[in-house]
Enzyme design. Structure first.
Site, mmCIF file in Angstrom:
data_model
loop_
_atom_site.group_PDB
_atom_site.id
_atom_site.type_symbol
_atom_site.label_atom_id
_atom_site.label_comp_id
_atom_site.label_asym_id
_atom_site.label_seq_id
_atom_site.Cartn_x
_atom_site.Cartn_y
_atom_site.Cartn_z
ATOM 1 N N ASP A 1 -52.878 52.518 101.484
ATOM 2 C CA ASP A 1 -51.610 52.378 101.862
ATOM 3 C C ASP A 1 -51.180 53.244 103.103
ATOM 4 O OD1 ASP A 1 -50.359 50.961 99.160
ATOM 5 O OD2 ASP A 1 -52.127 52.507 98.913
ATOM 6 N N GLU B 1 -57.433 64.509 103.996
ATOM 7 C CA GLU B 1 -56.540 65.570 103.228
ATOM 8 C C GLU B 1 -57.197 65.831 101.952
ATOM 9 O OE1 GLU B 1 -53.160 62.847 103.233
ATOM 10 O OE2 GLU B 1 -53.040 62.665 105.449
ATOM 11 N N HIS C 1 -49.096 53.159 96.589
ATOM 12 C CA HIS C 1 -50.372 53.581 96.487
ATOM 13 C C HIS C 1 -51.587 52.685 95.858
ATOM 14 C CE1 HIS C 1 -47.725 57.145 97.001
ATOM 15 N NE2 HIS C 1 -48.708 57.862 97.295
ATOM 16 N N SER D 1 -51.487 64.089 108.214
ATOM 17 C CA SER D 1 -51.100 63.545 109.549
ATOM 18 C C SER D 1 -52.151 62.438 110.051
ATOM 19 C CB SER D 1 -51.217 64.737 110.692
ATOM 20 O OG SER D 1 -50.465 65.849 110.357
ATOM 21 N N GLU D 2 -51.847 61.090 109.185
ATOM 22 C CA GLU D 2 -52.782 60.249 109.441
ATOM 23 C C GLU D 2 -53.260 59.768 110.684
ATOM 24 O OE1 GLU D 2 -50.722 60.496 107.166
ATOM 25 O OE2 GLU D 2 -51.643 60.350 105.159
ATOM 26 N N PHE E 1 -55.072 57.042 100.316
ATOM 27 C CA PHE E 1 -54.992 55.906 99.820
ATOM 28 C C PHE E 1 -54.678 54.740 100.955
ATOM 29 C CE2 PHE E 1 -53.366 58.728 96.412
ATOM 30 C CZ PHE E 1 -53.736 57.934 95.279
#
Lengths: 340, 324
Positions: free
Chosen positions: B85, B29, B129, B59-60, B83
């Site tokens: 997370d 991203e 984060h 869209s991980e 990140f």
């Protein structure tokens, strides 16, 4: 590509204009479908006898889908699917012995006994699995298609999943990415009407899966997945489009599985009559058989000969799968990572 | 030899790997036009083009899933998850697909992919984060996990990760991106799984990684004023980790402290402590002491976060405790 038929209720679409097959094509389809049917019946038997453990999801009833699609692609095109995968493997030309021996967990299996029914793979045949997490193979298929595009070849990736997987979130992330990047991927939704034991009407807010790409402007088509000719015709349209750089599309194959979700599923969520009706009216193999006989393309004894040939391939596979040695204990430690 | 920032060293490693091998592609991203949220991929779009440096949708799951597919077919995708997370959204692709591909497909396929995960850092980024979740990934057979602490290692471990035929997670501490250090013109290849003695010492061993390397060195300097010589072992790689080097250090010092920014409970430190209590039992002259974050989410407020993150005082106190 125009969406030709949106019945919207999961019923089999009207046949429309039938696409005629030549004698050779009918015979190829017949052989390939029969191989899958007999293979799966044998796998069911071996499971019942205790030779196959774990999970085993049979493809009986859905054979026309993979066989028709395989007739629409060329060497170098990739295939990836979820866990009901034996039919896909046989259709790509993987050896019945290696597939059956993986089901029995033997060293001669495609994954040397470490994958089992849901996890096989063939680099040679461009078959990329065999994945047990419902829907997870869909982004992988987009990635395979990305690699084709990146390399500048015109290969396409057939990415199969079921009506159940079509409700997973990552499927829609992959749809968006595939359309955005014009990836040469065909999303084939095998709608066999039941997500495990839950009927589509009880699991999906909308049951016309061919429209699931509408938000991304991905065209979709509902196809009679019990008619190998209709499948190949739809497959050819989709593949041509993807090869030409026009991006992904969705083919919803209206199909039906005769057996339970897995071997441990007695399928009490549907009536015996429902299954019998599809078998009698729609069976993909019987339709080809009847067609060839009625057209005078073939005689009964020639069909019997083919049946015999298929039976011996399957029997040889079963024989191999029962007698091939178990994996050596040292195999436990191999192939986790490449040794440093 | 030139002085560059930690983030620039990663940038140079990515650029050198891409120049050397056309199969290396970047997904993430904002990695292309914007140059990455921390500037790590700046300039790579101009140099290598939009086919190879790709801004993705947010869209991980699909980013990492597509990378797995591309890697199966022989490309070498390098993914940035903005990140650490957010790796929770890609865990299926990492844990169920990437980590198991070689094993469950009978060794027919390698999966040469890299996932870069910025973690921790004390940058006031709040509970969602800031996490250090590397222990989750180190727990999964089939993944390698590295965590560079120096500018030179930022370059070398990134190159090693890309060159590796298996999936490698590169954990980057956000507080290190701006840190300057020496980057030799020609870097030797490093082997994943080898620790580095950051400071030799005879009285106690501090095993650490990532941003806690510098904090541990500061602790060691403070202890030296009291005549305590602590040895600082920078793991560099968490999976596999250099058991031999840690045991050898313990055999010299007979005292062991493990320090990391991640929460202490069920962490990397727990694994190292358990192994050393087993294979290093005869060498131990004091309790093994862990220093990590307390068992709670990372707080936002600056003061609270500063108290949350392990610091040199806590590490030095831990060393004194094991020597007591």
């Amino acid at each position: 590509m125009a969406a030709t038929s949106h019945t919207g209720n999961g019923q089999f679409p009207d046949a429309g204009t039938p696409v005629q097959f030549t004698r050779d094509e009918e015979l190829t389809a017949y052989r390939e479908m029969l191989l899958i049917r007999r293979f799966e019946e044998k796998a069911g038997q071996l499971y019942g006898m205790g030779f196959i453990g774990g999970f085993c999801h049979l493809y009986i009833g859905q054979e026309a889908v993979v066989v028709g699609m395989q007739m629409a692609i060329k060497p170098g095109d990739q295939v990836i699917t979820t866990y009901r995968d034996h039919g896909h493997m046989l259709a790509t030309g993987m050896d019945a012995k290696g597939v059956m021996a993986e089901l029995t967990g033997r060293s001669g299996g495609y994954s040397r006994g470490k994958g089992g029914s849901m996890h096989m793979f063939s680099k040679e045949k461009n078959f990329y699995g065999g994945h047990g997490i419902v829907g997870a193979n869909v982004p992988l298929g987009a990635g395979l298609a990305f690699a084709n595009k990146y390399r500048g070849n015109d290969n396409v990736c057939l990415t199969y999943f079921g009506d159940g997987a079509a409700n997973q979130g990552q499927v829609y992330e992959a749809f968006n990415m595939a359309k955005l990047w014009h990836l040469p991927v065909i999303f084939i939704i095998e709608n066999n009407r039941y997500a495990m034991g839950t009927a589509i009407e009880r699991a999906a807010a909308t049951t016309d899966f061919s429209r699931r790409g509408a938000s991304f402007d991905i065209p979709g088509e509902q196809v009679d997945g019990m008619d190998v000719r209709a499948v190949r015709a739809a497959g050819e349209r989709a593949v041509k489009r993807a090869r030409a750089g026009e991006g992904p599309c969705i083919l919803e194959m209206l199909t039906y599985r005769y057996r339970g979700h897995s071997m441990s599923d007695p399928a009490k969520y549907r009536t015996r009559e429902e299954v019998e009706r599809v078998r009698e009216e729609r069976d993909p193999i019987e339709r080809v058989r009847r067609r060839m006989l009625e057209a005078g393309m073939i005689k009964e004894d020639e069909l019997k000969k083919i049946d015999g040939e298929i039976r011996s391939i399957v029997n040889a596979a079963a024989e191999f799968a029962q007698n091939d040695p178990e994996p050596d204990a040292s195999e436990l430690w191999t192939d986790v990572l490449l040794p440093a | 030899m030139s002085e560059v920032r930690f983030g620039q060293a990663i940038n140079r490693a990515l650029a050198d790997a891409m120049a050397a091998d056309e199969s290396v592609v970047l997904f993430g991203e904002d990695v292309a036009a914007p140059g990455g949220p921390f500037g790590v991929t700046r300039g790579l779009l101009d140099r290598f083009g939009a086919e190879r440096v790709r801004d993705t949708p947010i869209s991980e799951a699909a980013i990492v899933g597509a990378a797995v597919g591309a890697a199966m077919s022989g490309l070498k995708p390098v993914v940035e998850i903005m990140f650490m997370d957010f790796v929770t959204l890609s865990m299926d692709a990492l844990v169920n697909q990437a980590a198991k591909a070689r094993f469950m497909f009978g060794g027919q396929y390698a999966l040469p992919m890299v996932v870069r995960l910025p973690h921790g850092g004390g940058i006031n980024a709040g509970p969602q984060h800031s996490q250090c979740l590397e222990a989750w990934l180190a727990h999964v057979p089939g993944l390698k996990v590295v965590c560079p602490a120096t500018v030179a290692d930022a370059y070398a471990l990134t190159r090693a990760a890309i060159a590796d035929p298996d999936p490698v997670i590169v954990v980057e501490n956000k507080s290190l991106y701006a840190v300057k250090g020496e980057l030799p013109e020609s870097m030797p290849n490093v082997t994943i799984g080898k620790a580095d003695i950051a400071r030799p010492g005879r009285d106690a061993t501090i095993v650490t990684y990532g941003a806690m390397r510098d904090v541990s060195l500061a602790a060691a300097s403070a202890l030296a004023k009291d005549g305590i010589e602590a040895e600082v072992v920078d793991l560099r790689s968490l999976q596999p980790w250099d058991e031999t080097a840690v045991l050898a250090s313990l055999a010299r010092t007979h005292r062991l402290v493990i320090a990391h920014e991640a929460v202490e409970a069920f962490g990397i430190g727990a694994e190292i402590a358990a192994r050393m209590a087993d294979i290093g039992f005869d060498e131990l002259d004091g309790p093994i002491v862990r220093v990590g974050a307390p068992f709670m989410p990372v707080p936002f407020a600056k003061e609270l976060e500063a108290r949350y993150r392990p610091d040199a005082t806590r590490i030095a106190d831990a060393v004194r405790r094991t020597l007591a």
